[in-house]
Design a protein around this motif. Structure first.
Motif, PDB file in Angstrom:
ATOM      1  N   SER A   5      19.832  -7.579  -1.625  1.00 59.74           N
ATOM      2  CA  SER A   5      21.265  -7.316  -1.476  1.00 59.74           C
ATOM      3  C   SER A   5      21.737  -7.422  -0.023  1.00 59.74           C
ATOM      4  CB  SER A   5      21.602  -5.920  -2.011  1.00 59.74           C
ATOM      5  OG  SER A   5      20.998  -4.929  -1.184  1.00 59.74           O
ATOM      6  N   GLY A   6      20.801  -7.508   0.907  1.00 58.50           N
ATOM      7  CA  GLY A   6      21.164  -7.564   2.322  1.00 58.50           C
ATOM      8  C   GLY A   6      20.906  -8.924   2.951  1.00 58.50           C
ATOM      9  N   PRO A   7      21.170  -9.049   4.253  1.00 58.07           N
ATOM     10  CA  PRO A   7      21.039 -10.333   4.948  1.00 58.07           C
ATOM     11  C   PRO A   7      19.621 -10.659   5.422  1.00 58.07           C
ATOM     12  CG  PRO A   7      21.910  -8.696   6.449  1.00 58.07           C
ATOM     13  CD  PRO A   7      21.780  -8.021   5.108  1.00 58.07           C
ATOM     14  N   LEU A   8      18.646  -9.793   5.142  1.00 57.76           N
ATOM     15  CA  LEU A   8      17.290  -9.993   5.662  1.00 57.76           C
ATOM     16  C   LEU A   8      16.260 -10.225   4.567  1.00 57.76           C
ATOM     17  CD1 LEU A   8      17.348  -7.288   8.485  1.00 57.76           C
ATOM     18  CD2 LEU A   8      17.603  -9.772   8.730  1.00 57.76           C
ATOM     19  N   GLU A   9      16.693 -10.697   3.423  1.00 60.15           N
ATOM     20  CA  GLU A   9      15.751 -10.970   2.341  1.00 60.15           C
ATOM     21  C   GLU A   9      14.782 -12.057   2.790  1.00 60.15           C
ATOM     22  OE1 GLU A   9      15.585 -12.371  -2.320  1.00 60.15           O
ATOM     23  OE2 GLU A   9      17.377 -12.800  -1.145  1.00 60.15           O
ATOM     24  N   ARG A  10      13.508 -11.795   2.616  1.00 62.48           N
ATOM     25  CA  ARG A  10      12.481 -12.794   2.926  1.00 62.48           C
ATOM     26  C   ARG A  10      11.166 -12.395   2.294  1.00 62.48           C
ATOM     27  NH1 ARG A  10       9.707 -12.977   8.680  1.00 62.48           N
ATOM     28  NH2 ARG A  10       8.099 -13.746   7.314  1.00 62.48           N
ATOM     29  N   GLU A  11      10.344 -13.389   2.058  1.00 60.37           N
ATOM     30  CA  GLU A  11       8.998 -13.160   1.553  1.00 60.37           C
ATOM     31  C   GLU A  11       8.078 -12.889   2.737  1.00 60.37           C
ATOM     32  OE1 GLU A  11       7.950 -13.073  -1.691  1.00 60.37           O
ATOM     33  OE2 GLU A  11      10.084 -13.210  -2.178  1.00 60.37           O
ATOM     34  N   LEU A  12       7.034 -12.114   2.509  1.00 66.93           N
ATOM     35  CA  LEU A  12       6.034 -11.857   3.539  1.00 66.93           C
ATOM     36  C   LEU A  12       4.830 -12.769   3.316  1.00 66.93           C
ATOM     37  CD1 LEU A  12       6.064  -7.944   3.645  1.00 66.93           C
ATOM     38  CD2 LEU A  12       7.271  -9.544   5.148  1.00 66.93           C
ATOM     39  N   GLN A  13       4.154 -13.116   4.394  1.00 64.63           N
ATOM     40  CA  GLN A  13       2.963 -13.947   4.303  1.00 64.63           C
ATOM     41  C   GLN A  13       1.830 -13.199   3.594  1.00 64.63           C
ATOM     42  OE1 GLN A  13       1.586 -15.337   8.109  1.00 64.63           O
ATOM     43  NE2 GLN A  13      -0.050 -16.569   7.227  1.00 64.63           N
ATOM     44  N   PHE A  14       1.758 -11.887   3.824  1.00 62.28           N
ATOM     45  CA  PHE A  14       0.746 -11.035   3.205  1.00 62.28           C
ATOM     46  C   PHE A  14       1.436  -9.800   2.641  1.00 62.28           C
ATOM     47  CE2 PHE A  14      -1.435 -13.015   6.906  1.00 62.28           C
ATOM     48  CZ  PHE A  14      -2.398 -13.747   6.214  1.00 62.28           C
ATOM     49  N   PRO A  15       0.829  -9.095   1.669  1.00 62.59           N
ATOM     50  CA  PRO A  15       1.408  -7.834   1.193  1.00 62.59           C
ATOM     51  C   PRO A  15       1.585  -6.855   2.364  1.00 62.59           C
ATOM     52  CG  PRO A  15      -0.361  -8.545  -0.269  1.00 62.59           C
ATOM     53  CD  PRO A  15      -0.400  -9.450   0.934  1.00 62.59           C
ATOM     54  N   TYR A  16       2.635  -6.055   2.286  1.00 61.54           N
ATOM     55  CA  TYR A  16       2.941  -5.121   3.378  1.00 61.54           C
ATOM     56  C   TYR A  16       1.871  -4.048   3.512  1.00 61.54           C
ATOM     57  CZ  TYR A  16       5.380  -1.844   6.373  1.00 61.54           C
ATOM     58  OH  TYR A  16       5.709  -1.005   7.412  1.00 61.54           O
ATOM     59  N   HIS A  17       1.434  -3.821   4.741  1.00 60.62           N
ATOM     60  CA  HIS A  17       0.450  -2.786   5.059  1.00 60.62           C
ATOM     61  C   HIS A  17       0.797  -2.253   6.444  1.00 60.62           C
ATOM     62  CE1 HIS A  17      -3.537  -0.846   5.085  1.00 60.62           C
ATOM     63  NE2 HIS A  17      -3.534  -1.119   6.367  1.00 60.62           N
ATOM     64  N   PRO A  18       1.440  -1.074   6.536  1.00 62.86           N
ATOM     65  CA  PRO A  18       1.855  -0.570   7.846  1.00 62.86           C
ATOM     66  C   PRO A  18       0.658  -0.299   8.750  1.00 62.86           C
ATOM     67  CG  PRO A  18       2.120   1.118   6.170  1.00 62.86           C
ATOM     68  CD  PRO A  18       1.751  -0.140   5.449  1.00 62.86           C
ATOM     69  N   HIS A  19       0.813  -0.677  10.015  1.00 62.23           N
ATOM     70  CA  HIS A  19      -0.268  -0.545  10.987  1.00 62.23           C
ATOM     71  C   HIS A  19       0.306  -0.733  12.385  1.00 62.23           C
ATOM     72  CE1 HIS A  19       0.189  -4.873  10.474  1.00 62.23           C
ATOM     73  NE2 HIS A  19      -0.331  -5.002  11.691  1.00 62.23           N
ATOM     74  N   VAL A  20      -0.522  -0.454  13.407  1.00 62.60           N
ATOM     75  CA  VAL A  20      -0.159  -0.695  14.808  1.00 62.60           C
ATOM     76  C   VAL A  20      -1.196  -1.664  15.375  1.00 62.60           C
ATOM     77  CG1 VAL A  20       0.162   0.314  17.092  1.00 62.60           C
ATOM     78  CG2 VAL A  20       0.896   1.590  15.056  1.00 62.60           C
ATOM     79  N   THR A  21      -0.791  -2.893  15.641  1.00 60.95           N
ATOM     80  CA  THR A  21      -1.703  -3.904  16.169  1.00 60.95           C
ATOM     81  C   THR A  21      -2.155  -3.528  17.574  1.00 60.95           C
ATOM     82  OG1 THR A  21      -0.681  -5.652  14.847  1.00 60.95           O
ATOM     83  CG2 THR A  21      -1.943  -6.355  16.788  1.00 60.95           C
ATOM     84  N   VAL A  22      -3.472  -3.587  17.809  1.00 55.13           N
ATOM     85  CA  VAL A  22      -4.019  -3.310  19.141  1.00 55.13           C
ATOM     86  C   VAL A  22      -4.827  -4.496  19.676  1.00 55.13           C
ATOM     87  CG1 VAL A  22      -3.971  -0.798  18.991  1.00 55.13           C
ATOM     88  CG2 VAL A  22      -5.978  -2.042  18.129  1.00 55.13           C
ATOM     89  N   ALA A  23      -5.031  -5.512  18.857  1.00 50.96           N
ATOM     90  CA  ALA A  23      -5.685  -6.746  19.303  1.00 50.96           C
ATOM     91  C   ALA A  23      -5.320  -7.837  18.304  1.00 50.96           C
ATOM     92  CB  ALA A  23      -7.201  -6.581  19.357  1.00 50.96           C
ATOM     93  N   HIS A  24      -4.901  -8.996  18.844  1.00 55.86           N
ATOM     94  CA  HIS A  24      -4.505 -10.092  17.970  1.00 55.86           C
ATOM     95  C   HIS A  24      -4.887 -11.428  18.601  1.00 55.86           C
ATOM     96  CE1 HIS A  24      -1.174 -12.874  16.370  1.00 55.86           C
ATOM     97  NE2 HIS A  24      -2.185 -12.883  15.525  1.00 55.86           N
TER      98      HIS A  24
END
Length: 194
Positions: free
Chosen positions: A108-127
């Protein structure tokens, strides 16, 4: 007017945010100083610059429906071998983050999009760094813990220099520490967009 790249996230507060950012840089992640320490709700997304007002209005509605909740980070995890990421785990608040990100990306909003992977909340510390440095990040932050009351989230824009800058904060509309309505279960061990 052109396009801009935006993201929506929950900032990790001080002193934890700076500490994890410095550790990320210390592991050799060149992007560390351009990315404030955060839990992603909307990964990097390109939108028309003229749509920012509609995006902000939508995010205001999402925040108004949300309520403060406790966030706790504890220990490390990794998405390897599927994605070259080591992260600090969201031990408490994961269900609330999942609820929020689904509202941010709602059709219903302006930010509809598919994700590359299922959502999993986290804090990236190395990429995307070498395996030995990833192993070091995983081991050295295994005992890391931080806890705070999450009171809202923010909209960020990525500059031409690759640095993410906060455009606006959105504070939750309710008071007290409660779980938002219709919170679903978050699958453990799934992969998330960065």
């Amino acid at each position: 007017m052109g396009t801009v790249t935006i993201g929506v996230s929950i900032a990790v507060p001080e002193p934890h945010g700076s500490l994890l950012q410095e550790r990320r840089a210390g592991f050799g992640d060149a992007a560390a100083h351009g990315i404030p320490t955060h839990v992603t709700l909307l990964p990097p997304t390109e939108v028309d610059a003229g749509a920012l007002a509609a995006v902000e209005a939508h995010l205001s509605e999402v925040a108004a429906a949300g309520r403060p909740f406790p966030m706790r980070l504890c220990g490390t995890g990794t998405f390897r071998p599927l994605s070259p990421v080591v992260y600090v785990r969201v031990d408490r608040g994961a269900e609330e983050c999942a609820w929020l990100q689904s509202r941010v990306r709602d059709a219903s909003g302006p930010l509809e999009r598919e994700l590359q992977f299922p959502y999993h909340p986290h804090v990236t510390v190395a990429h995307g760094i070498d395996e030995a440095a990833m192993d070091r990040a995983f081991a050295e932050l295994a005992e890391f813990e931080a806890e705070w009351p999450c009171m809202g989230f923010a909209l960020y824009e990525q500059g031409a220099d690759g640095v993410w800058r906060k455009l606006r904060e959105f504070v939750f509309g309710g008071s007290g520490v409660v779980v938002p309505p219709q919170v679903g279960h978050v699958e453990r061990g799934s992969i998330a967009s960065r």
